[in-house]
Motif scaffolding. Structure first.
Motif, PDB file in Angstrom:
ATOM      1  N   UNK A  62       2.543  -4.535   7.187  1.00 51.34           N
ATOM      2  CA  UNK A  62       1.447  -5.411   6.753  1.00 51.34           C
ATOM      3  C   UNK A  62       0.369  -4.622   6.028  1.00 51.34           C
ATOM      4  N   UNK A  63       0.602  -3.322   5.817  1.00 49.26           N
ATOM      5  CA  UNK A  63      -0.410  -2.459   5.217  1.00 49.26           C
ATOM      6  C   UNK A  63      -0.415  -2.597   3.704  1.00 49.26           C
ATOM      7  N   UNK A  64      -1.170  -3.554   3.194  1.00 46.89           N
ATOM      8  CA  UNK A  64      -1.274  -3.710   1.745  1.00 46.89           C
ATOM      9  C   UNK A  64      -2.750  -3.747   1.348  1.00 46.89           C
ATOM     10  N   UNK A  65      -2.976  -3.552   0.065  1.00 50.21           N
ATOM     11  CA  UNK A  65      -4.338  -3.503  -0.444  1.00 50.21           C
ATOM     12  C   UNK A  65      -4.290  -3.851  -1.922  1.00 50.21           C
ATOM     13  N   UNK A  66      -5.094  -4.817  -2.348  1.00 50.43           N
ATOM     14  CA  UNK A  66      -5.165  -5.185  -3.758  1.00 50.43           C
ATOM     15  C   UNK A  66      -6.613  -5.529  -4.090  1.00 50.43           C
ATOM     16  N   UNK A  67      -7.203  -4.709  -4.970  1.00 43.38           N
ATOM     17  CA  UNK A  67      -8.634  -4.849  -5.271  1.00 43.38           C
ATOM     18  C   UNK A  67      -8.853  -4.758  -6.776  1.00 43.38           C
ATOM     19  N   UNK A  68      -9.509  -5.753  -7.392  1.00 42.59           N
ATOM     20  CA  UNK A  68      -9.857  -5.640  -8.815  1.00 42.59           C
ATOM     21  C   UNK A  68     -10.913  -4.548  -9.015  1.00 42.59           C
ATOM     22  N   UNK A  69     -10.727  -3.719 -10.059  1.00 34.94           N
ATOM     23  CA  UNK A  69     -11.690  -2.662 -10.366  1.00 34.94           C
ATOM     24  C   UNK A  69     -12.496  -2.969 -11.623  1.00 34.94           C
ATOM     25  N   UNK A  70     -11.842  -3.593 -12.603  1.00 34.44           N
ATOM     26  CA  UNK A  70     -12.554  -3.951 -13.829  1.00 34.44           C
ATOM     27  C   UNK A  70     -12.078  -5.313 -14.302  1.00 34.44           C
ATOM     28  N   UNK A  71     -12.929  -5.954 -15.110  1.00 33.42           N
ATOM     29  CA  UNK A  71     -12.602  -7.268 -15.665  1.00 33.42           C
ATOM     30  C   UNK A  71     -13.036  -7.289 -17.126  1.00 33.42           C
ATOM     31  N   UNK A  72     -12.062  -7.557 -17.991  1.00 36.52           N
ATOM     32  CA  UNK A  72     -12.309  -7.610 -19.437  1.00 36.52           C
ATOM     33  C   UNK A  72     -13.026  -6.344 -19.930  1.00 36.52           C
ATOM     34  N   UNK A  73     -12.587  -5.210 -19.415  1.00 39.90           N
ATOM     35  CA  UNK A  73     -13.122  -3.934 -19.854  1.00 39.90           C
ATOM     36  C   UNK A  73     -14.391  -3.480 -19.156  1.00 39.90           C
ATOM     37  N   UNK A  74     -14.956  -4.323 -18.300  1.00 36.05           N
ATOM     38  CA  UNK A  74     -16.194  -3.952 -17.604  1.00 36.05           C
ATOM     39  C   UNK A  74     -15.858  -3.478 -16.192  1.00 36.05           C
ATOM     40  N   UNK A  75     -16.238  -2.249 -15.880  1.00 31.36           N
ATOM     41  CA  UNK A  75     -16.025  -1.691 -14.548  1.00 31.36           C
ATOM     42  C   UNK A  75     -16.895  -2.444 -13.550  1.00 31.36           C
ATOM     43  N   UNK A  76     -16.278  -2.954 -12.468  1.00 29.01           N
ATOM     44  CA  UNK A  76     -16.982  -3.816 -11.510  1.00 29.01           C
ATOM     45  C   UNK A  76     -17.364  -3.094 -10.219  1.00 29.01           C
ATOM     46  N   UNK A  88      -8.635   4.876   1.856  1.00 29.32           N
ATOM     47  CA  UNK A  88      -8.061   3.795   2.663  1.00 29.32           C
ATOM     48  C   UNK A  88      -6.563   3.655   2.400  1.00 29.32           C
ATOM     49  N   UNK A  89      -6.147   3.705   1.142  1.00 25.34           N
ATOM     50  CA  UNK A  89      -4.726   3.601   0.802  1.00 25.34           C
ATOM     51  C   UNK A  89      -3.946   4.783   1.376  1.00 25.34           C
ATOM     52  N   UNK A  90      -4.527   5.969   1.332  1.00 28.83           N
ATOM     53  CA  UNK A  90      -3.855   7.142   1.904  1.00 28.83           C
ATOM     54  C   UNK A  90      -3.690   7.003   3.416  1.00 28.83           C
ATOM     55  N   UNK A  91      -4.689   6.419   4.080  1.00 30.86           N
ATOM     56  CA  UNK A  91      -4.570   6.165   5.524  1.00 30.86           C
ATOM     57  C   UNK A  91      -3.433   5.184   5.803  1.00 30.86           C
ATOM     58  N   UNK A  92      -3.341   4.146   4.978  1.00 30.31           N
ATOM     59  CA  UNK A  92      -2.266   3.155   5.146  1.00 30.31           C
ATOM     60  C   UNK A  92      -0.898   3.804   4.931  1.00 30.31           C
ATOM     61  N   UNK A  93      -0.814   4.720   3.984  1.00 31.43           N
ATOM     62  CA  UNK A  93       0.442   5.434   3.749  1.00 31.43           C
ATOM     63  C   UNK A  93       0.828   6.245   4.970  1.00 31.43           C
ATOM     64  N   UNK A  94      -0.148   6.902   5.588  1.00 31.20           N
ATOM     65  CA  UNK A  94       0.107   7.663   6.812  1.00 31.20           C
ATOM     66  C   UNK A  94       0.594   6.743   7.922  1.00 31.20           C
ATOM     67  N   UNK A  95      -0.017   5.567   8.053  1.00 35.88           N
ATOM     68  CA  UNK A  95       0.392   4.613   9.079  1.00 35.88           C
ATOM     69  C   UNK A  95       1.825   4.130   8.821  1.00 35.88           C
ATOM     70  N   UNK A  96       2.201   3.972   7.545  1.00 33.79           N
ATOM     71  CA  UNK A  96       3.569   3.584   7.220  1.00 33.79           C
ATOM     72  C   UNK A  96       4.571   4.606   7.710  1.00 33.79           C
ATOM     73  N   UNK A  97       4.203   5.884   7.575  1.00 36.88           N
ATOM     74  CA  UNK A  97       5.120   6.944   7.988  1.00 36.88           C
ATOM     75  C   UNK A  97       5.248   6.979   9.484  1.00 36.88           C
TER      76      UNK A  97
END
Length: 97
Positions: A62-76, A88-97
């Motif tokens: 269940x360890x997933x992560x999806x986050x918008x970073x920019x929209x139409x060229x503007x960093x958000x 956070x993603x690296x921690x989730x990768x460790x938990x997967x292992x």
């Protein structure tokens, strides 16, 4: 960060969950593996039986992560937040292992 500033469209940071597909000879084998997967915390696991009788057991995290970073060229988001997402993603990768 420079690469993100040069993108004209949308950028999304995405971490996909762990998935292991196991082809099983018997439905009982798949059911046993499914029980072990669920008991081990892989709550999105499941069994699929194909039209020709192929039995596939999928162990899914269940360890997933999806986050918008920019929209139409503007960093958000800030660089600090991107570093937080990477951590956070690296921690989730460790938990997967």
């Amino acid at each position: 960060m420079t690469a993100l500033e040069e993108v004209a469209g949308d950028v999304v940071f995405k971490f996909e969950p762990f998935v292991l597909h196991v082809l099983c000879r018997e439905l009982q084998d798949a059911q046993l593996l499914h029980s072990v997967a669920i008991d081990s915390g892989f709550r999105n696991s499941g069994i699929t039986v194909g039209k020709k009788g192929k039995i596939m057991m999928a162990v899914r995290s269940t360890h997933c992560l999806e986050v918008p970073l920019s929209h139409m060229g503007k960093l958000m988001v800030s660089e600090e937040y991107i570093e937080f997402l990477i951590h956070t993603a690296n921690q989730k990768m460790e938990e997967n292992m």
